[in-house]
Enzyme design. Structure first.
Site, PDB file in Angstrom:
ATOM      1  N   HIS A 263      44.622  47.156  43.155  1.00  0.00           N
ATOM      2  CA  HIS A 263      44.927  45.999  42.311  1.00  0.00           C
ATOM      3  C   HIS A 263      46.424  45.664  42.311  1.00  0.00           C
ATOM      4  O   HIS A 263      47.263  46.533  42.087  1.00  0.00           O
ATOM      5  CB  HIS A 263      44.464  46.267  40.872  1.00  0.00           C
ATOM      6  CG  HIS A 263      44.522  45.042  40.022  1.00  0.00           C
ATOM      7  ND1 HIS A 263      43.549  44.074  40.047  1.00  0.00           N
ATOM      8  CD2 HIS A 263      45.461  44.616  39.142  1.00  0.00           C
ATOM      9  CE1 HIS A 263      43.875  43.108  39.214  1.00  0.00           C
ATOM     10  NE2 HIS A 263      45.026  43.402  38.656  1.00  0.00           N
ATOM     11  N   ASP A 306      54.377  37.841  25.340  1.00  0.00           N
ATOM     12  CA  ASP A 306      53.090  37.259  24.968  1.00  0.00           C
ATOM     13  C   ASP A 306      52.505  36.640  26.226  1.00  0.00           C
ATOM     14  O   ASP A 306      53.236  36.050  27.031  1.00  0.00           O
ATOM     15  CB  ASP A 306      53.277  36.158  23.916  1.00  0.00           C
ATOM     16  CG  ASP A 306      53.351  36.709  22.495  1.00  0.00           C
ATOM     17  OD1 ASP A 306      53.649  37.911  22.350  1.00  0.00           O
ATOM     18  OD2 ASP A 306      53.132  35.936  21.549  1.00  0.00           O
ATOM     19  N   HIS A 336      45.767  44.692  26.069  1.00  0.00           N
ATOM     20  CA  HIS A 336      44.565  43.918  26.360  1.00  0.00           C
ATOM     21  C   HIS A 336      44.081  44.315  27.751  1.00  0.00           C
ATOM     22  O   HIS A 336      44.779  44.988  28.499  1.00  0.00           O
ATOM     23  CB  HIS A 336      44.827  42.414  26.272  1.00  0.00           C
ATOM     24  CG  HIS A 336      45.796  41.920  27.294  1.00  0.00           C
ATOM     25  ND1 HIS A 336      47.137  41.999  27.131  1.00  0.00           N
ATOM     26  CD2 HIS A 336      45.595  41.382  28.523  1.00  0.00           C
ATOM     27  CE1 HIS A 336      47.741  41.502  28.203  1.00  0.00           C
ATOM     28  NE2 HIS A 336      46.832  41.137  29.066  1.00  0.00           N
TER      29      HIS A 336
HETATM   30 FE   LIG Z   1      47.261  40.417  31.112  1.00  0.00          FE
END
Ligand SMILES: [Fe+2]
Length: 385
Positions: A263, A306, A336
């Site tokens: 990745h 963010d 996240h």
């Molecule tokens: Fe992300």
């Protein structure tokens, strides 16, 4: 824009006499940024560009903040933004800080009654739906689905739409927007490892020179106010220009994704940079090809930024419950990652058709009242199993 471009007629030597057919002079203007240090262009006007004949009312366009200090992941249903006739009125700031205002717009009508410039911010318009022409005093740029339009601060423009069905993601950046420096050599040329090259740019063309004098309404965004002025000559009166400071387009479909055996991190998708946020393009591409690769991203903590994702098209591999036009906000402070099921489901897949724009800001974003109106309200719980 770190390449040289010119349109129309210019004198052989800068800052010298350049005469009209009637023997009078054209009016030269240096149009630059960052004092005299940044990129600039030299413009030649038919009339003095300084002729303001009236100043009217100003309107406060400052975003109305609903959540100043946000910790919740959010999902905004972007296509719920109601279309409006006027381009400027249709622009709704959603997520903002002192560096950038990110918003959505669904304008129906072309801008014909006035001209506009944003003297506070470089503007990035991402065209999700619609076609038309960005008309500027340095030339025109036809646009279509998937185009980024980068409009440097101070650029006088109008926007013309072919139909009423238009959807735009915009960013007003209080810092200049550039292509990433690491893609360029020290002459400014895009390097071989860059995911795009100079041929991909949509440069201004078809310079149209207007000679009329009269009353021309100019709306100027400055310090969050929209001022209305009257210019005494047509703002598109440039007969020629050259330099480095001009608007341009770039299609997300021309972004050539960098892939790997395992990745690749988000910076491989970077398309633009500023000193305060980045813009990335997630495009259709082959997945990682290590025999044990997990194509979905790992969980990550954007401790000091963010993350805003705007979903354009395709199936977004790491998310469930996402559709075109949605925005997700993953704020700094909490990690996240892929939604339950998507991590495992990505194994063995060979490619993705996802298309999305990401804006990562280094300062936290505030959530506007506009954003709360289209916020699904439960997204932050969507990882709970
Ligand atoms: Fe992300």
């Amino acid at each position: 824009m770190p390449i040289y471009h010119k349109l129309g007629k210019i004198p052989q030597k800068r800052h010298t006499q350049f005469t009209k057919p009637d023997g009078s002079l054209y009016y030269e203007q240096l149009f630059g940024t960052i004092g005299f240090d940044g990129m600039s262009s030299l413009l030649y006007h038919v009339h003095r560009p300084t002729q303001v004949s009236a100043i009217g009312k100003a309107v406060d366009l400052s975003p109305k903040i609903a959540v100043e200090k946000n910790i919740a992941s959010r999902k905004l249903i972007g296509f719920d933004v109601a279309p409006k006739d006027d381009f400027l009125e249709s622009r709704e700031p959603m997520l903002v800080n002192s560096d950038v205002h990110v918003g959505l717009a669904a304008p129906k009508k072309s801008m014909t009654e006035y001209f506009y410039k944003n003297s506070d911010a470089d503007e990035m318009l991402f065209i999700h739906k619609g076609t038309g022409t960005l008309k500027t005093f340095l030339g025109n740029i036809p646009f279509e689905y998937g185009d980024y339009l980068i409009i440097p601060r101070g650029m006088i423009y109008q926007i013309e739409f072919d139909t009423e069905d238009n959807r735009i993601l915009f960013a007003e950046s209080f810092h200049p927007i550039y292509t990433p420096k690491r893609y360029r050599n020290w002459f400014g040329q895009l390097l071989e490892h860059s995911p795009f090259c100079e041929r991909d740019y949509k440069l201004p063309q078809d310079l149209q020179t207007h000679y009329e004098k009269g009353e021309f309404v100019m709306k100027i965004k400055k310090q969050g106010m929209l001022h209305t002025l009257v210019y005494a000559s047509h703002p598109f009166d440039v007969v020629g220009w050259d330099g480095y400071n001009f608007p341009y387009g770039f299609s997300i479909h021309n972004f050539e994704s960098i892939t790997g055996r395992v990745h690749q991190p988000p910076p491989v998708h970077q398309t633009f940079e500023t000193s305060a946020f980045v813009i990335c393009s997630f495009c259709p591409r082959l997945y990682d090809y290590h025999p044990k690769a997990i194509p979905a991203p790992y969980n990550h903590s954007n401790i000091d930024s963010d993350e805003v994702l705007y979903y354009v098209d395709g199936d977004f591999m790491s998310r469930t419950g996402i559709a075109p036009g949605y925005i997700s906000l993953h704020p700094a402070g909490i990690p996240h990652g892929p939604h339950p099921g998507t991590y495992e489901a990505s194994i063995g897949k060979t490619k993705t058709e996802e298309l999305a724009v990401m804006i990562d800001t280094f300062k936290p974003l505030q959530v506007t009242e506009n954003a709360l109106k289209i916020d699904d309200g439960t997204y932050y719980k969507s990882w709970v199993e």
